[in-house]
Design an enzyme around this catalytic site. Structure first.
Site, PDB file in Angstrom:
ATOM      1  N   GLU A 174      -6.477   3.188  -9.001  1.00 28.12           N
ATOM      2  CA  GLU A 174      -5.604   4.361  -8.852  1.00 28.12           C
ATOM      3  C   GLU A 174      -5.228   4.957 -10.215  1.00 28.12           C
ATOM      4  O   GLU A 174      -4.055   5.090 -10.557  1.00 28.12           O
ATOM      5  CB  GLU A 174      -4.359   4.002  -8.041  1.00 28.12           C
ATOM      6  CG  GLU A 174      -4.688   3.660  -6.598  1.00 28.12           C
ATOM      7  CD  GLU A 174      -3.459   3.499  -5.708  1.00 28.12           C
ATOM      8  OE1 GLU A 174      -3.557   3.769  -4.503  1.00 28.12           O
ATOM      9  OE2 GLU A 174      -2.396   3.078  -6.230  1.00 28.12           O
ATOM     10  N   GLU A 188      -8.445   2.689  -0.179  1.00 26.56           N
ATOM     11  CA  GLU A 188      -7.223   2.085   0.356  1.00 26.56           C
ATOM     12  C   GLU A 188      -6.659   2.972   1.446  1.00 26.56           C
ATOM     13  O   GLU A 188      -6.587   4.201   1.286  1.00 26.56           O
ATOM     14  CB  GLU A 188      -6.141   1.941  -0.726  1.00 26.56           C
ATOM     15  CG  GLU A 188      -6.435   0.966  -1.832  1.00 26.56           C
ATOM     16  CD  GLU A 188      -5.233   0.798  -2.763  1.00 26.56           C
ATOM     17  OE1 GLU A 188      -4.088   1.083  -2.331  1.00 26.56           O
ATOM     18  OE2 GLU A 188      -5.437   0.395  -3.915  1.00 26.56           O
TER      19      GLU A 188
END
Length: 363
Positions: free
Chosen positions: A162, A266
Site C-alpha cells: 500500500e 486486499e
C-alpha cells in the site's frame, strides 16, 4: 490491523498516451487469501472448522472453497518473530505442499506499512537513498533465493505494501510529485526478484482503488521514471474506497492504461459490529446493501469478485480471513501477547473458529 488512511494527494494526472489494453479477464485466476497471522494462531492451538463442523487445517478449508493462492507478508525483524524470514520460509513449505501458489508481500519494515506509515526497518534507519537501494535489492534477493532453494519459489511478490505515497519514509516518500527516490527503490526490488527467478511476477500495490485520479497520479508517476512491474495491485474496502461501480471504473482504467493485469490485493467485509476482545475493531460499519451478518459478508465478497471479474481483473485476495481472536495473536508485533485483534469481525471464521458457509472464491 490498525489501518490509518493517509490523506491522498489530490493531483490530476498529466495526460500520457494509453498503453495497449491488456486482454480482459474472463476468470479470476488468482483467488487469494492473506493468512499471515494463521501461523501464530496455529502455534497457539487455534482450531478451524469447515462448514460441516469438521476440524481441519485452515488451508485445506480455504482450498475447498476456492482459494488457490496464499499471500504472506514479510517483516524484516519484527519483535515477535512473526512474520520474519524464517517464519515465512517455514509456512511457505506448508503452502506449497497444499498445491497453493505463493505471493510474498514485502513491507520493508519491522512492522505495519500502509498508506499512513512506512517505517524503515531499524537496521536500515540511518541509511540514505543510495544505501537503501542496495538494502532493498539484497534483502529481496535473499528472501526470494532462500525460498527458491527450498523448493518454494514465490509465484509473485509485492515490492512494498500500500505504497500510495512511497515506502521507506522519508527517503522513499513522494514529495512535491517527485517519484525519483521511490522509483529507484522499486527498480531495485524488481531487478532483485527477476535476478532470483525471472518467472516470479512483480506486483506494485497501492490502496488507490478509490479514484482514477489517485491511481493515475501514482502509476503515471512511476511509469514516467521507467519503473517496470508485471501486475497492478489495488486494495478495496468498500467503507473506505467507495462504490463497486467506482471500483469497476478504476480497475478498467488502470488495466487499459498500463496494459497490465490487475488484482485486488486486499479486501474484506465485517460479519458483525460486535467485538471479540478488548481491542477495538478496525472496522465498525458496513456498506449500503450488505448487512453485518454472515450472509452480508458472503454477498459483499461475491459482489467484489463479480465486479473485479467484469472489469477485467485477474484476481481477488481476502485480507486475513483466518484472523479470529486468539489470545496471544495480537496486532502489535512489539506486544503480540498483550495486544488484541482488531480484525476479529472481518475474518470469515467466527470467534470459535467456524467457517462462514456463505463465503466462496469463484473463478
Amino acid at each position: 490491523m490498525k489501518r490509518i488512511l493517509a490523506a491522498l494527494v489530490l493531483c490530476a494526472a498529466t495526460a500520457l498516451p494509453a498503453a495497449h489494453p491488456a486482454q480482459a479477464a474472463t476468470t479470476l485466476t488468482m483467488r487469494g487469501a492473506d493468512v499471515s497471522t494463521v501461523q501464530r494462531a496455529l502455534d497457539l492451538g487455534a482450531k478451524y472448522y469447515d462448514a460441516s463442523g469438521a476440524q481441519r487445517d485452515p488451508l485445506d478449508i480455504l482450498k475447498g472453497i476456492g482459494v488457490n493462492y496464499v499471500r504472506l507478508r514479510i517483516w524484516n525483524d519484527p519483535a515477535s518473530g512473526y512474520n520474519n524470514k524464517a517464519k515465512v520460509l517455514q509456512y511457505a513449505r506448508t503452502v506449497k505442499a497444499k498445491g497453493l501458489k505463493l505471493l510474498v508481500d514485502f513491507h520493508y519494515s519491522d512492522t505495519w506499512a500502509d498508506p499512513g506509515k512506512q517505517y524503515k526497518p531499524a537496521a536500515w534507519s540511518g541509511h540514505g537513498i543510495g544505501r537503501l537501494q542496495t538494502d532493498v535489492y539484497d534483502y529481496t534477493y535473499d528472501v526470494c533465493s532462500s525460498l527458491k532453494a527450498q523448493g518454494t519459489t514465490p509465484d509473485s511478490v509485492q515490492i512494498g505494501n500500500e505504497i500510495n505515497v512511497g515506502m521507506l519514509w522519508n527517503d522513499g516518500k513522494v514529495v512535491n510529485n517527485d517519484f525519483t527516490n521511490l522509483s529507484l527503490l522499486l527498480k531495485a526490488g524488481y531487478n532483485a526478484t527477476k535476478a532470483c527467478n525471472p518467472g516470479t511476477q512483480v506486483i506494485i500495490h497501492t490502496a488507490n482503488a478509490d479514484s482514477d485520479a489517485h491511481a493515475r497520479w501514482f502509476y503515471d508517476g512511476i511509469r514516467a521514471k521507467g519503473v517496470s512491474w508485471d501486475i497492478t495491485g489495488l486494495s478495496y474496502y468498500c467503507m473506505w474506497h467507495g462504490t463497486l461501480s467506482n471500483l469497476h471504473n478504476v480497475i478498467s482504467d488502470v488495466r487499459s492504461r498500463y496494459g497490465k493485469p490487475v488484482v485486488i490485493a486486499e479486501t474484506a467485509y465485517p460479519f458483525t459490529a460486535d467485538d471479540a476482545d478488548s481491542t477495538p475493531n478496525s472496522v465498525t460499519s458496513g456498506c449500503p446493501g450488505y448487512g453485518l451478518t454472515w450472509q452480508g459478508q458472503g454477498a459483499e465478497f461475491a459482489a467484489v469478485q463479480n465486479t473485479a471479474r467484469n472489469a477485467g481483473a485477474v484476481g481477488v485476495f481476502y485480507w486475513e480471513p483466518t484472523w479470529y481472536a486468539v489470545p496471544g495473536n495480537g496486532w502489535d508485533p512489539a506486544d503480540i501477547n498483550g495486544s488484541g485483534d482488531g480484525w476479529d469481525n472481518m475474518a470469515i471464521f467466527n470467534w470459535t473458529g467456524h467457517l462462514n458457509p456463505n463465503v466462496r472464491w469463484t473463478p
